[in-house]
Motif scaffolding. Structure first.
Motif, short mmCIF file in Angstrom:
data_model
loop_
_atom_site.label_atom_id
_atom_site.label_comp_id
_atom_site.label_asym_id
_atom_site.label_seq_id
_atom_site.Cartn_x
_atom_site.Cartn_y
_atom_site.Cartn_z
N PRO A 72 78.55 -38.56 32.89
CA PRO A 72 77.52 -38.51 31.85
C PRO A 72 76.89 -37.12 31.79
O PRO A 72 76.72 -36.45 32.81
N ALA A 73 76.54 -36.71 30.60
CA ALA A 73 76.07 -35.34 30.39
C ALA A 73 74.78 -35.05 31.13
O ALA A 73 73.90 -35.89 31.27
N LYS B 55 67.72 -33.00 33.45
CA LYS B 55 68.69 -33.59 34.38
C LYS B 55 69.65 -32.49 34.80
O LYS B 55 70.32 -31.89 33.96
N VAL B 56 69.73 -32.23 36.11
CA VAL B 56 70.43 -31.06 36.62
C VAL B 56 71.51 -31.48 37.61
O VAL B 56 71.33 -32.40 38.40
N GLU C 126 78.39 -29.02 23.80
CA GLU C 126 78.56 -29.44 25.19
C GLU C 126 79.24 -28.36 26.01
O GLU C 126 80.07 -27.60 25.51
N ALA C 127 78.88 -28.33 27.29
CA ALA C 127 79.56 -27.49 28.27
C ALA C 127 80.32 -28.39 29.22
O ALA C 127 79.84 -29.48 29.57
N ILE D 91 82.33 -31.95 34.88
CA ILE D 91 80.93 -32.32 34.67
C ILE D 91 80.51 -31.80 33.31
O ILE D 91 80.74 -30.64 32.98
N ALA D 92 79.91 -32.66 32.53
CA ALA D 92 79.48 -32.28 31.19
C ALA D 92 77.97 -32.07 31.14
O ALA D 92 77.21 -32.76 31.82
N GLY D 93 77.56 -31.12 30.35
CA GLY D 93 76.14 -30.83 30.20
C GLY D 93 75.89 -30.01 28.96
O GLY D 93 76.81 -29.70 28.20
N ALA D 94 74.64 -29.63 28.76
CA ALA D 94 74.27 -28.85 27.58
C ALA D 94 74.32 -27.36 27.81
O ALA D 94 74.59 -26.59 26.89
#
Length: 376
Positions: free
Chosen positions: A27-28, A53-54, A167-168, A177-180
């Motif tokens: 999850p992002a 969220k890190v 997304e990154a 791992i997905a994130g902003a």
């Protein structure tokens, strides 16, 4: 919103043999920090405190980066901070970490081909400060401010990709791992040599990353422990400069508590090319005896670290243009890719680059940049 889950629910693109790896991501997260040294953990702790969220990803099996402490007082990496380094003072107070003064009282020694001279009053080194618990205590305290699941050690990053939908996707040896947004807190030269970026980074940025020679990246540090501080009994500070070598600089490395007595030395890694740490430690012990006499011949332990041979500190080969003049260049501390990518190792700091102060300042700056990108 969990964008990776939303996309996974859609149809598979025509002609695709299998789903792209990033569709299997966790999850992002709001932000992904690559590197769990002091700079990366400073940024991560501030992002978390602001409600982001890190995820923190670290290739080593420990946090701390170039802070590396043994038994709560022996520092095999970064050791000191100095008066005027306000960010370090403020963070120590915030974390409840005590300090003590570097021991400098007594006379210094100066070694050259003709022999060893005694210099009255230690003109070699001025006041500095040490960390109770070792310098790595900063990293441990910062990591405790994050949820336990947020920090992944023993997980090397291979690539960082940014999609057009915002997304990154950080691919590691174990997962994607997905994130902003992403903060890269590893040494710039290591990032340039070991991480693949998509889209490709601007050539001027890559040139500066590759050119920013890592602080401590060419150094060997050795620490010898003793039952008693024999040098103090002789009126010596434990400080020495040697033009004979191989260790060029030696200092008292005793801890703050009873029974914690040591000397440490710096040397250029090229002096020991290919030599095992145990042999480097032996050579340090020999040099201490040559400088300080028979009292130095019986250390209880000697440990050496060649930071040049650590792949997470220095690349296999430095770029031809590498040097410290790239430290703190605007291209290293400015945000990239619409604010979704920032770099925050100490070499990127606008002030005190190479110091722990620079690492902390770079972590503060990276957190502020990513919070702006995240709209927080």
């Amino acid at each position: 919103m969990d964008c990776s889950s939303r996309r996974e629910a859609g149809p598979t693109p025509r002609g695709s043999a299998r789903r792209p790896r990033w569709r299997q991501a966790r999850p992002a997260h709001d932000a992904i920090v690559v590197g769990a040294g002091v700079s990366g953990l400073t940024a991560a702790a501030e992002l978390h405190a602001a409600g982001a969220k890190v995820a923190v990803v670290e290739a080593r099996d420990r946090v701390g980066g170039r802070t590396f402490s043994r038994d709560g007082w022996v520092d095999l990496g970064a050791t000191w901070f100095w008066d005027g380094e306000a960010a370090t003072r403020d963070l120590l107070a915030e974390l409840g970490i005590g300090t003590f003064a570097q021991a400098i009282d007594g006379d210094a020694l100066f070694a050259q081909a003709g022999g060893v001279m005694r210099l009255e009053g230690n003109p070699i080194v001025g006041p500095a400060h040490r960390f109770r618990g070792g310098a790595q205590a900063l990293a441990h305290a910062l990591a405790r401010r994050l949820p336990p699941e947020a920090v992944r050690t023993g997980t090397a990053v291979r690539s960082i990709a940014f999609s057009s939908d915002g997304e990154a996707h950080v691919e590691t040896t174990d997962e994607t791992i997905a994130g902003a947004a992403v903060a890269v807190a590893v040494p710039p030269a290591v990032a340039a040599a070991s991480l693949a970026f998509a889209p490709a980074l601007d050539p001027s940025l890559m040139h500066a990353l590759a050119g920013a020679r890592t602080w401590m990246g060419d150094a060997v540090k050795a620490v010898a422990r003793f039952e008693q501080p024999f040098w103090r009994a002789a009126g010596l500070a434990g400080t020495a400069i040697s033009h004979v070598g191989p260790f060029r600089e030696i200092h008292d490395h005793s801890g703050a508590d009873a029974g914690e007595f040591a000397l440490f030395g710096f040397a250029a890694s090229e002096q020991f090319a290919g030599l095992a740490p145990e042999r480097i430690a032996e050579r340090f012990g020999q040099q201490l005896t040559e400088l300080f006499g028979a009292d130095a011949a019986a250390p209880t332990a000697i440990e050496a670290v060649d930071w040049r041979r650590d792949p997470f500190t220095a690349p296999e080969r430095w770029a031809d243009h590498a040097g410290t003049h790239y430290h703190g260049l605007p291209v290293l501390w400015e945000p990239h890719l619409d604010g979704r990518l920032v770099f925050c190792a100490t070499e990127t700091a606008q002030a005190y680059a190479g110091h722990l102060e620079g690492a902390i300042l770079a972590g503060h700056r990276a957190a502020a940049q990513l919070l702006t990108t995240l709209g927080r």
